[in-house]
Design a protein around this motif. Structure first.
Motif, PDB file in Angstrom:
ATOM      1  N   UNK A   6       0.844  -1.199   0.000  1.00 13.46           N
ATOM      2  CA  UNK A   6       0.000   0.000   0.000  1.00 13.46           C
ATOM      3  C   UNK A   6       0.880   1.250   0.000  1.00 13.46           C
ATOM      4  N   UNK A   7       0.534   2.235  -0.814  1.00 12.51           N
ATOM      5  CA  UNK A   7       1.296   3.490  -0.856  1.00 12.51           C
ATOM      6  C   UNK A   7       0.336   4.663  -0.760  1.00 12.51           C
ATOM      7  N   UNK A   8       0.775   5.694  -0.070  1.00 16.55           N
ATOM      8  CA  UNK A   8      -0.012   6.921   0.053  1.00 16.55           C
ATOM      9  C   UNK A   8       0.948   8.101   0.109  1.00 16.55           C
ATOM     10  N   UNK A  39      -3.502   4.391  -2.295  1.00 16.72           N
ATOM     11  CA  UNK A  39      -4.600   4.679  -1.364  1.00 16.72           C
ATOM     12  C   UNK A  39      -5.014   6.152  -1.429  1.00 16.72           C
ATOM     13  N   UNK A  40      -5.417   6.581  -2.631  1.00 12.97           N
ATOM     14  CA  UNK A  40      -5.903   7.949  -2.792  1.00 12.97           C
ATOM     15  C   UNK A  40      -4.825   9.000  -2.673  1.00 12.97           C
ATOM     16  N   UNK A  41      -3.645   8.741  -3.198  1.00 13.32           N
ATOM     17  CA  UNK A  41      -2.555   9.719  -3.115  1.00 13.32           C
ATOM     18  C   UNK A  41      -2.928  11.013  -3.822  1.00 13.32           C
ATOM     19  N   UNK A  42      -2.467  12.126  -3.254  1.00 15.49           N
ATOM     20  CA  UNK A  42      -2.766  13.441  -3.836  1.00 15.49           C
ATOM     21  C   UNK A  42      -1.540  14.055  -4.494  1.00 15.49           C
ATOM     22  N   UNK A  43      -0.440  13.305  -4.543  1.00 17.03           N
ATOM     23  CA  UNK A  43       0.765  13.810  -5.200  1.00 17.03           C
ATOM     24  C   UNK A  43       1.005  12.994  -6.473  1.00 17.03           C
ATOM     25  N   UNK A  44       2.240  12.861  -6.888  1.00 17.37           N
ATOM     26  CA  UNK A  44       2.546  12.165  -8.132  1.00 17.37           C
ATOM     27  C   UNK A  44       2.851  10.690  -7.965  1.00 17.37           C
ATOM     28  N   UNK A  45       2.418  10.083  -6.872  1.00 18.50           N
ATOM     29  CA  UNK A  45       2.722   8.672  -6.629  1.00 18.50           C
ATOM     30  C   UNK A  45       2.212   7.771  -7.745  1.00 18.50           C
ATOM     31  N   UNK A  46       0.959   7.929  -8.118  1.00 21.50           N
ATOM     32  CA  UNK A  46       0.366   7.060  -9.133  1.00 21.50           C
ATOM     33  C   UNK A  46       1.062   7.231 -10.474  1.00 21.50           C
ATOM     34  N   UNK A  47       1.316   8.480 -10.876  1.00 18.55           N
ATOM     35  CA  UNK A  47       1.947   8.730 -12.169  1.00 18.55           C
ATOM     36  C   UNK A  47       3.343   8.112 -12.233  1.00 18.55           C
ATOM     37  N   UNK A  48       4.084   8.243 -11.151  1.00 17.20           N
ATOM     38  CA  UNK A  48       5.435   7.678 -11.150  1.00 17.20           C
ATOM     39  C   UNK A  48       5.399   6.161 -11.119  1.00 17.20           C
ATOM     40  N   UNK A  49       4.432   5.592 -10.415  1.00 16.83           N
ATOM     41  CA  UNK A  49       4.327   4.136 -10.368  1.00 16.83           C
ATOM     42  C   UNK A  49       3.987   3.582 -11.751  1.00 16.83           C
TER      43      UNK A  49
END
Length: 316
Positions: A6-8, A39-49
């Protein structure tokens, strides 16, 4: 093996995390997959992943939750998406070391365990804000639940998928997973192993001292569910019967005092206490009956997940 993370708001570390997992699993002689749960990240976590979806020789799935549901729900989403016979979980902040996973898998098989919990024996966290509250919590949890472990809070754990998929995680109960698993298998099939713990170098911690108070409240819930989940009527009913017995003693004494000795009892506080205990007894027993009805309905009908997936990205 499925590795669930899990990442946030971990944009600083998510790409390095994926690289380290790949390095740690290089040469592993069985198939494995990496499941990241955003888990609903509001930064660039998803894009980088998502940049790593095209990485060769990596079976990667990214589960994007609709909003921030908390670590427990994110972990549940990853476990539900996992396809491996074994499931490993770890934090996304690089404090857990993915290199421990292969050794844990061997230990789990050799020791014939269903759950192997990481023990951060040389923990790299602050003494007063993290270590001391953790030591106290671990001792308290072990004493109450009967599952004796040194480190309940370590996210690095290895499960047999057939076992952990029988457990539904709710609320903020991820730190009590060994206690939940003990409700499915004997505690003798739950073990621990010393693992590496690194100091946090990227991002910020998502936890504070307030977590200690939530642990105490969660522990009371765990104790109730472990002992009375399938029979809540016994919990409320036993208290109600005790109150009723005490009420009967008080009212019986007052009855004898009034009828035999002719004393006035109308203004005595003991009469009020006796009647209040009687009413409490009736209320608790009826609450237990209602709880039994609700529990039976829950066990029959409840299959609703405690999270909502927006979309899932997989390696092409």
């Amino acid at each position: 093996m499925s590795i669930v993370v899990p990442v946030f708001n971990e944009e600083e570390s998510v790409e390095l995390l994926i690289a380290r997992v790949c390095e740690a699993m290089e040469g592993y002689d069985k198939a494995w997959e990496l499941i990241l749960v955003d888990d609903g990240s509001t930064d660039g976590t998803l894009a980088k992943a998502r940049r790593s979806l095209e990485r060769p020789a990596l079976r990667l799935a990214i589960v994007e939750l609709q909003r921030n549901f908390g670590q427990t729900a994110a972990m549940q989403a990853g476990i539900d998406a996992a396809t491996g016979r074994l499931i490993a979980t770890l934090d996304g902040d690089l404090q857990n070391d993915p290199c421990d996973i292969r050794a844990m898998a061997k230990a789990l098989e050799d020791r014939e365990l269903d759950l192997l919990v990481g023990w951060r024996k040389n923990r790299k966290d602050g003494l007063f804000l993290r270590k001391i509250p953790s030591w106290c919590a671990n001792a308290l949890i072990g004493r109450i639940t009967g599952v004796r472990l040194h480190d309940y809070g370590c996210s690095l754990k290895l499960y047999r998928a057939s076992i952990i998929k029988q457990v539904k995680l709710m609320g903020e109960m991820h730190r009590f997973i060994p206690a939940w698993v003990a409700g499915v298998v004997p505690s003798s099939r739950i073990g621990e192993m010393v693992v590496t713990h690194h100091p946090r170098t990227l991002g910020t911690s998502k936890y504070g001292i307030s977590r200690t108070f939530r642990v105490i409240l969660d522990l009371l819930s765990v104790l109730f569910f472990m002992r009375y989940k399938a029979r809540p009527g016994h919990f409320f009913g036993s208290i109600g019967l005790a109150a009723g017995a005490l009420s009967a003693l008080i009212l019986g004494y007052l009855f004898i005092d009034k009828v035999v000795f002719g004393n006035d009892i109308g203004t005595r506080p003991l009469l009020l206490i006796g009647f209040m205990l009687f009413l409490s007894s009736v209320q608790l027993i009826t609450t237990g009956i209602l709880a039994e009805m609700i529990a039976r309905t829950y066990f029959r009908d409840d299959d609703t997940p405690n999270y909502v997936v927006r979309q899932t990205f997989r390696h092409n």
